[in-house]
Design an enzyme around this catalytic site. Structure first.
Site, short mmCIF file in Angstrom:
data_model
loop_
_atom_site.label_atom_id
_atom_site.label_comp_id
_atom_site.label_asym_id
_atom_site.label_seq_id
_atom_site.Cartn_x
_atom_site.Cartn_y
_atom_site.Cartn_z
N SER A 1 50.35 -0.95 -12.99
CA SER A 1 49.97 0.24 -13.72
C SER A 1 49.08 1.21 -12.94
CB SER A 1 49.24 -0.17 -15.00
OG SER A 1 48.02 -0.80 -14.69
N SER B 1 48.66 -5.12 -11.28
CA SER B 1 48.57 -3.65 -11.40
C SER B 1 47.86 -2.94 -10.26
CB SER B 1 47.88 -3.27 -12.71
OG SER B 1 48.80 -3.32 -13.78
N LYS C 1 40.98 5.19 -11.37
CA LYS C 1 42.02 5.00 -12.39
C LYS C 1 41.43 5.40 -13.74
CE LYS C 1 45.12 1.30 -14.04
NZ LYS C 1 45.48 -0.13 -13.87
#
Lengths: 487, 94
Positions: free
Chosen positions: A155, A179, A80
């Site tokens: 996210s 997330s 990420k």
């Protein structure tokens, strides 16, 4: 080779590499080619580190040929884009950091490299990890591989979508209020948020420091345990890192569900839970019962107030953490006449709407006259939530719950911030209490995957893996997005 | 619930944000909605409850006061929007 590499687990890939039936260079090319072919539709990657990955793969091949290396050596992975990797642009999906090259790597990234990972690239997310759909990336949204008209969640939407699309064997995400778990649920993959402090946060771009935690997204439960074992452990560079030694999370994987006491919180089966999701959770509970687990109803009475507490605490911590983006030492600087104007112009140009909204909310909640009414109340509610879980865990080993109230929704469907926040109802309380929780796919509703969540006591990730593995074997979730059916 | 335009401006200044007229209007409404939702916390009597700042109890984490290596100056300045003579540079303050 007649096996489909994109269907191989991380563990299998590791075996093929160590047995030298496959080279890391071949495997890396295979994944780079899949990214080139599939990612223009999915858009999981912000940056692809093709050249670095090729060099790294050859280095890992040299190691493997010499008989060295472990289960992750030579296996590609993706991070990420809020996890720093030295020298690679780390954007947090924000214009504020569009050109930021971190001078050091996150401890979790270092540990992965130490374990022999080949990093394919950096993955899309909601800006600064604030959002639940990846629609708040400053660059572009990521699409759900199961249905490109739907969001992948967020996210860590890029991380979940890459694993689901088979454009990364596994990915590392972060979870502040769901997330990792919510996008894992939306994309039909396995996502673990470990206990607060189990994985070092050093080099993870901070959002809400008392809640943020790094964890793996994988296709299988066993892979997840394997990756977590590689990244967990004490780190002197993170003062909130847990001092205990994590051990091998895979050790008890196959011990089964027999005798496990599993609680179903009655507060989670109310209005707002989609019937198709509820059915998958109830089916999972029945499966676990048939495997010999004892399933009973439990109560978490303060869950109704958890979202209110979270949306004061997380924005408050965000507003102080993001104060560092002032255009002085790194990040975007907007031209301005004086220094205050420079701070304001740089921040206003660098941050997108959701980040500004949360900074405003947090600044308000911490400002003079409101601190006691909002922030302190929220911290007190956090105590009650922690105590709710303690009472349940005196009686039960793990909690079974939905991960998200619905399956993945369509783009633009969640336009009101408060309704987006309500989607975090099952994941947020876990972060407030610092507990570990895992989401794994357990069925479909209208063709979209549905995740179920197991929540455990602090540092009992191994028990969560054990329960999740038992359910995974029983469900045998073999559906894949149509888009991935190409090699 | 909506918060006043003056309040939005005060908070924006504290947060060092310039807001457009449209943003001010949106935030007045949206922050109002979230804050009235958060007002539900006041339904509970929390007077006897201790606040929790961190979920896992760790206190006074200290390290040895020993010299170690630090980042090279050039590397530390590599991302600076402006650097002069080995320092971060900003618009003139005084």
């Amino acid at each position: 080779m007649d096996i489909r590499l994109s269907e191989c687990s991380v563990a299998e890939l590791g075996r093929l590499l160590r047995g030298r039936e496959l080279s890391a260079a071949e495997l890396t090319e295979y994944y780079l080619e899949r990214i080139e072919r599939l990612d223009p539709a999915v858009r999981a990657y912000i940056s692809v580190l093709a050249d670095k990955a090729r060099i790294r793969a050859r280095e890992m091949d040299a190691l493997l040929s010499a008989g060295a290396g472990g289960p992750l050596t030579g296996v590609p992975a993706a991070l990420k884009d809020n996890i720093c990797l030295a020298g690679a642009v780390t954007t947090c999906a924000s214009k504020a950091l569009a050109n930021f090259r971190p001078p050091y790597s996150a401890t979790a990234a270092e540990k992965l490299l130490h374990a022999g990972a080949v990093v394919l690239g950096k993955l899309n997310m909601d800006e600064f990890a604030m959002g639940s759909s990846t629609e708040y990336s400053a660059f572009f949204p990521t699409h759900n591989p199961w249905d490109l008209a739907r969001v992948p969640g967020g996210s860590s939407g890029g991380a979940a979508a890459a694993v689901a699309a088979g454009t990364a064997p596994y990915a590392i995400g972060s979870d502040t209020g769901g997330s990792i778990r919510q996008p894992a649920s939306f994309c039909g993959v396995v996502g673990m948020k470990p206990t607060y402090g189990a994985v070092s946060r050093y080099g993870l771009v901070a959002f809400a420091s008392s809640l943020d935690q790094i964890g793996p997204l994988t296709r299988t439960v066993a892979d997840n345990a394997l990756v977590l074992t590689a990244i967990a452990g004490h780190d002197p560079k993170d003062s909130t890192s847990a001092p205990n030694e994590p051990g091998d999370y895979s050790a008890g994987l196959e011990e089964g569900a027999r005798g496990l006491k599993i609680g179903l919180p009655k507060e989670f089966f109310r209005e707002g839970l989609a019937p198709g999701v509820e059915k998958v959770i109830r089916d999972s509970a029945r499966r676990l019962e048939s495997l010999g687990a004892e399933v009973g109803e439990c109560s978490l009475p303060h869950m109704d107030h958890a979202i209110a507490a979270y949306y004061l605490i997380a924005p408050a911590e965000c507003s102080s953490n993001l104060a560092r983006y002032d255009g002085v030492r790194y990040g975007l600087r907007a031209p301005a006449a004086d220094v205050i104007d420079m701070f304001q112009a740089s921040r206003s140009a660098g941050f997108g709407p959701e980040v500004k909204r949360r900074i405003m909310l947090g600044t308000y909640a911490l400002s003079a006259g409101y601190y006691d009414a909002y922030y302190l109340q929220a911290q007190k509610l956090r105590t009650l939530i922690r105590q709710d879980y303690e009472r349940v865990f005196a009686e039960y080993d793990v909690i079974l719950s939905p991960t998200a109230p619905t399956a993945a929704y369509r783009f633009g469907e969640m336009s009101d911030p408060l309704s987006m926040y309500m989607g975090d109802i099952y994941t947020i309380p876990v972060n407030l209490a610092g507990l570990p929780a895992i989401s794994l796919p357990a069925g479909l509703t209208d063709g979209m995957p549905v995740g179920v969540q197991f929540i455990g006591r602090h540092f009992e990730e191994a028990l969560l893996y054990q329960a999740a593995f038992a359910l995974e074997q029983s469900v045998a979730f073999t559906e894949r997005p149509a888009l991935t059916e190409v090699d | 619930m909506s918060i006043s335009a003056a309040e939005v401006e005060r908070v924006a200044f504290l947060a060092r944000l310039h807001l457009t007229a449209a943003e001010k209007e949106d935030y007045a409404r949206q922050l109002g909605a979230v804050l009235s939702y958060a007002g539900r916390l006041r339904e509970l009597d929390l007077s006897a409850v201790e606040p929790t700042a961190h979920a896992t109890p760790l206190f006074n984490v200290l390290r040895e006061d020993a010299p170690g290596e630090s980042m090279e100056r050039e590397l530390a300045l590599a991302n600076a929007p402006e650097a002069i003579d080995g320092f971060f540079a900003v618009p003139r303050i005084v």
